[in-house]
Design a protein around this motif. Structure first.
Motif, mmCIF file in Angstrom:
data_model
loop_
_atom_site.group_PDB
_atom_site.id
_atom_site.type_symbol
_atom_site.label_atom_id
_atom_site.label_comp_id
_atom_site.label_asym_id
_atom_site.label_seq_id
_atom_site.Cartn_x
_atom_site.Cartn_y
_atom_site.Cartn_z
ATOM 1 N N LEU A 197 75.116 52.815 19.042
ATOM 2 C CA LEU A 197 74.627 52.028 19.506
ATOM 3 C C LEU A 197 74.709 50.732 21.184
ATOM 4 O O LEU A 197 73.674 50.935 21.593
ATOM 5 N N TYR A 204 71.514 49.992 24.242
ATOM 6 C CA TYR A 204 71.079 49.165 24.402
ATOM 7 C C TYR A 204 71.862 48.758 26.087
ATOM 8 O O TYR A 204 71.503 48.140 26.528
ATOM 9 N N TRP A 256 69.581 48.108 16.954
ATOM 10 C CA TRP A 256 70.639 46.544 16.816
ATOM 11 C C TRP A 256 70.830 45.826 15.484
ATOM 12 O O TRP A 256 72.096 45.385 14.967
#
Length: 234
Positions: free
Chosen positions: A13, A17, A165
């Protein structure tokens, strides 16, 4: 799903990001290895999350004495299960000046923060920088990496589509181990959004350089991400 699986999913993740995070961690480790004397530096990892920086640092310097600080119970649950017992995992709120009383001791060779301090408002972050300088021994360093979008920096954007997210947190809430930590996290942080305050590098240079350290410098830049480092005089 094991906590190790959750750690790996978090890393994927973050790679989406914060695409510069992996490189920033490696550069932080290079900084510690090249500047700190001896094979066993004392390192404080602020907002250390799941412990990625700590684990990578131990791969490079197995004898390092590391303390990880975070407030998020979900991150701390994963870090506690992922890191070896030699790493001290401390729960503390950097918004509270009393957070330093939770540390085992001062005299750190390096205090590091990777993408961890942007939720603090300007006044509190300025205070924190002074506190960090006080925790570092003579000859030690304070280094922070975050988005510091100077005018000539080029921003990078993530692709659109699904929101991994939200999906990660929804699945964590349903997990039998992480679920209670997600509930506690909601109690701690409520629905208030992160400050997400990203001043330019020049602001960090002034704020960090105002403490008992030598002149702070921008050690590197990668697009909007930059690292500011200050050394304490010997």
């Amino acid at each position: 799903m094991t906590l190790g699986d959750w750690h790996d999913r978090w890393e994927r993740l973050m790679a989406r990001y914060q695409p510069g995070r992996e490189r920033a961690i490696e550069r932080m480790i290079d900084l510690v290895a090249s500047h700190c004397d001896g094979p066993a530096p004392r390192v404080l990892d602020l907002g250390g999350g799941t412990g990625t920086l700590c684990a990578r640092l131990l791969e490079r310097l197995p004898a390092a004495e590391i303390t990880l600080v975070d407030l998020d119970p979900v991150m701390l649950t994963i870090a506690g299960a992922s890191l070896p017992p030699s790493v001290r995992v401390v729960r503390a709120d950097l918004r509270d000046p009393d957070w330093v009383t939770r540390l085992p001791s001062g005299g750190y060779d390096a205090v590091l923060a990777v993408m961890a301090l942007h939720y603090l408002p300007p006044g509190r972050l300025t205070e924190l920088y002074a506190e960090l300088a006080g925790l570092v021994r003579a000859g030690g360093l304070v280094a922070t990496v975050d988005d510091m979008p100077d005018e000539d920096a080029v921003a990078t954007t993530s692709d659109g589509g699904e929101d991994p997210w939200s999906t990660w947190w929804e699945q964590a809430a349903a997990d039998p181990v992480l679920g209670p930590a997600v509930v506690e996290r909601a109690r701690l942080f409520g629905d208030a959004p992160s400050a997400e305050w990203h001043p330019p590098a020049a602001w960090h240079l002034r704020a960090l350089g105002a403490g008992p350290v030598e002149k702070a410098v921008v050690a590197w830049r990668n697009g909007i991400q930059a690292a500011v480092v200050a050394f304490k005089p010997r």
